[in-house]
Design an enzyme around this catalytic site. Sequence first.
Site, PDB file in Angstrom:
ATOM      1  N   GLU A 243     -14.094   3.328   7.332  1.00 36.30           N
ATOM      2  CA  GLU A 243     -12.695   3.687   7.544  1.00 36.30           C
ATOM      3  C   GLU A 243     -12.380   4.996   6.810  1.00 36.30           C
ATOM      4  OE1 GLU A 243      -8.464   1.321   7.594  1.00 36.30           O
ATOM      5  OE2 GLU A 243      -9.803   0.970   5.897  1.00 36.30           O
TER       6      GLU A 243
ATOM      7  N   LYS B 220       4.681  -5.597  -6.352  1.00 38.32           N
ATOM      8  CA  LYS B 220       4.115  -4.398  -6.963  1.00 38.32           C
ATOM      9  C   LYS B 220       3.879  -3.357  -5.875  1.00 38.32           C
ATOM     10  CE  LYS B 220       0.042  -2.670  -7.532  1.00 38.32           C
ATOM     11  NZ  LYS B 220       0.286  -1.210  -7.544  1.00 38.32           N
ATOM     12  N   PRO B 221       4.654  -2.261  -5.855  1.00 44.02           N
ATOM     13  CA  PRO B 221       4.371  -1.195  -4.888  1.00 44.02           C
ATOM     14  C   PRO B 221       3.194  -0.359  -5.352  1.00 44.02           C
ATOM     15  CG  PRO B 221       6.203  -0.550  -6.281  1.00 44.02           C
ATOM     16  CD  PRO B 221       5.807  -1.941  -6.722  1.00 44.02           C
ATOM     17  N   SER B 222       2.619   0.418  -4.443  1.00 44.21           N
ATOM     18  CA  SER B 222       1.571   1.363  -4.848  1.00 44.21           C
ATOM     19  C   SER B 222       2.117   2.296  -5.918  1.00 44.21           C
ATOM     20  CB  SER B 222       1.112   2.186  -3.640  1.00 44.21           C
ATOM     21  OG  SER B 222       0.333   3.293  -4.059  1.00 44.21           O
ATOM     22  N   GLU B 223       1.299   2.548  -6.913  1.00 43.57           N
ATOM     23  CA  GLU B 223       1.717   3.469  -7.970  1.00 43.57           C
ATOM     24  C   GLU B 223       1.926   4.881  -7.454  1.00 43.57           C
ATOM     25  OE1 GLU B 223      -2.765   2.612  -8.656  1.00 43.57           O
ATOM     26  OE2 GLU B 223      -0.994   1.603  -7.832  1.00 43.57           O
TER      27      GLU B 223
ATOM     28  N   GLU C 229      -4.000  -8.486   4.425  1.00 43.49           N
ATOM     29  CA  GLU C 229      -4.052  -7.585   5.579  1.00 43.49           C
ATOM     30  C   GLU C 229      -4.770  -6.344   5.096  1.00 43.49           C
ATOM     31  OE1 GLU C 229      -3.921  -4.778   7.836  1.00 43.49           O
ATOM     32  OE2 GLU C 229      -1.783  -4.530   7.463  1.00 43.49           O
TER      33      GLU C 229
ATOM     34  N   PRO D 262       0.817  -1.213   0.000  1.00 42.14           N
ATOM     35  CA  PRO D 262       0.000   0.000   0.000  1.00 42.14           C
ATOM     36  C   PRO D 262       0.852   1.265   0.000  1.00 42.14           C
ATOM     37  CG  PRO D 262       0.235  -0.754   2.239  1.00 42.14           C
ATOM     38  CD  PRO D 262       1.029  -1.711   1.388  1.00 42.14           C
ATOM     39  N   TRP D 263       0.157   2.404  -0.044  1.00 40.45           N
ATOM     40  CA  TRP D 263       0.845   3.695  -0.106  1.00 40.45           C
ATOM     41  C   TRP D 263       1.115   4.302   1.261  1.00 40.45           C
ATOM     42  CZ3 TRP D 263      -2.398   6.747   2.496  1.00 40.45           C
ATOM     43  CH2 TRP D 263      -3.774   6.579   2.348  1.00 40.45           C
TER      44      TRP D 263
ATOM     45  N   CYS E  73      -4.047   1.574   9.410  1.00 42.21           N
ATOM     46  CA  CYS E  73      -5.182   0.662   9.530  1.00 42.21           C
ATOM     47  C   CYS E  73      -5.476   0.271  10.968  1.00 42.21           C
ATOM     48  CB  CYS E  73      -4.967  -0.578   8.666  1.00 42.21           C
ATOM     49  SG  CYS E  73      -3.426  -1.444   8.990  1.00 42.21           S
TER      50      CYS E  73
END
Length: 502
Positions: free
Chosen positions: A404, A198-201, A272, A173-174, A306
Site C-alpha cells: 500500500e 485518540k485522534p492522529s497526532e 478497519e 487516522p490522519w 484505503c
Amino acid sequence: MAQSVSSIQARIRRGDGSPLVTAGDLAPSEHFVDGGFRPGKSGRTMDVVNPCDGTLFAQVPEGTAEDVDLAVAAAVAAKATWGRTVPKERSEVLHRIADRVEEHAEALARLESANTGKPLMVSRDDVAQSVDTFRFMAGACRALTTAASGDYAPDHLSVIRREPLGVVGIVTPWNYPLLMAVWKIAPILAAGNTCVLKPSEQTPLTTLKFAELVADLLPAGVFNVVTGDGPTVGGRLAEHPDIDMIALTGSVGSGRAVARAASDTLKRVHLELGGKAPVIVFEDADLAAAAESLRVAGYWNSGQECGAGCRVLVHESVAEEFVGHLVGQVETFVVGEPTAGDEVEIGPLVSRAHFERVTGYLERARAAGVRAAVGGTRIEGPGFFVAPTVLVDVPEGAECAREEIFGPVVTVETFGDEAAAVSRANSTPYGLSASVWTENSRRGLDLPDRLDFGTVWVNAHLVLANEMPWAGFKGSGYGRDLSVYALDDYSRTKHVMHHHAR
C-alpha cells in the site's frame, strides 16, 4: 505518453499567503474530558505541521496514560445514564449534532484543509458525509430489528435485548480526521455507549473543534478526546481494563499492536485497516469510463485513501488504449495548496515522513525497471507534493503493486484471461475493496463472488453509502463501519427467558 515532471510542476498552484484559518478558529489546545477542556498532565506538547510548506501550524498536548485514565473514568461514570436513554432520546441528540456540524461546515472544512493540506473540495465532502452519517445513525438506532420474541422451548418465553457495550476506545487516522472519527462516534453514541477518542497526532484539530462544537449537546463524560502518540495514548486505550471495546482505523501494523494490547482483557476489537484495491478492466469494458472513474477513485485525497483504486489489472489486448485514457485524465489534474482556489484537486501528502515513504516507493520502482507514464517523482519546492503518477510495465509481484503506497500513484498490470485476473486480484494480503469493469452482465454478476474483498463495485469504484457496510477481509481487518451493521458491532445481545407455565 510520458510527461516531464517540469510540466506537472508548472501547474502547482500556490495561495496568496492568506491563511485558511486564524488562531481564533482553533479549539483550545487541551484534552477534552468530562465535558470540558483540560490541560495535559505532562505539560509537554506535540507539533502540528502545515503540509503545504512544512511550517509549524499548532501544538496539542502530548497525552499520557494518566490523561487516558481520567478520560476513561469520566466515560465510565457517564455510561450508565447514557446507556439507559431510549433510542428516541439518543436519536434527537444525534440530529442536533448533525445540525451543529452543518451549521459550522465551512469552518470545519477550512480547518481540515489547513491541517491536512487536502483541497477544499475534499474537505467539504468530508464534512457533508459526516453530517449524513450522524443523520443516518440517528434514524437507524430507532429501527433495529432482531429475532422475534416467542416460545422456542415449551412454556418459556425468549426475549432478545440489545444493550450498549459500555465504554469504547477509538483511535482514528490522519487521512480523514473528522470523517473517520464520525464513522466511529455516531454509531457508538447511537448504540448507547460512551467513548474516549485518540485522534492522529498529525491531524487532531478538527476532532478538538468538533468536541468544542458539541460540548453542550452531550452529557459530560459521554464523549472525550485525549491527544498524543499511538504507543502511549492508543496503547493505554487498548489495554485499559475499563474499556469494553477498542475501535481503530489505521495501518495493519497499528491494528496488530492494538489487537495484541487488547487481548489481555479480552475486550472486543474493531479494525478497519489498509487496502490495495484491484481494478479489473476486461477487454469489453468502457475504457474511457473506467479511466474517468479512476481520476477520482485512484487520486481522491491525493491517493491517501484505503479504498483507492490504485492497482489496475487490465486485459493485455486493451492495455495500451486504457493507459492512454488514464494518462489523459491524470494530465488534467490541478495540483496545489487549498488556498489556491476551488479548482485544486490534488494537495500535498500529510507529512514529511509519509512524503519520504511514498517517494521511496517511486524511486525503488524506477530502479526495478517500472516506467512512469506520467509523474513518477516528487515535486521540488515547499511542502510535501508528489506528482500524480501512473506506473506501467509493472511485473507480477512488484513491490509497487503489492504494498500500500497510499499516495497519488496508480499501477497498471496486464492479464491474459479471467482466471489469471481473479488470482492476481486475490493475491494481495488486503481484502478491503475491488472493482470489476465489464459490459458482460453475467460476468458482472458472477465475478464479485470470486473476489475476496469486503466491497466489490461493478463499473464503479469508491462510491459509498451510509446505508451499506464498509470494511474488509484478511489483512484489512474486521468489524463494519456505516450501516446498521455498525450498530450491531457496538452493541451486545442478551437472551432473557421467562418460564410462564401455569
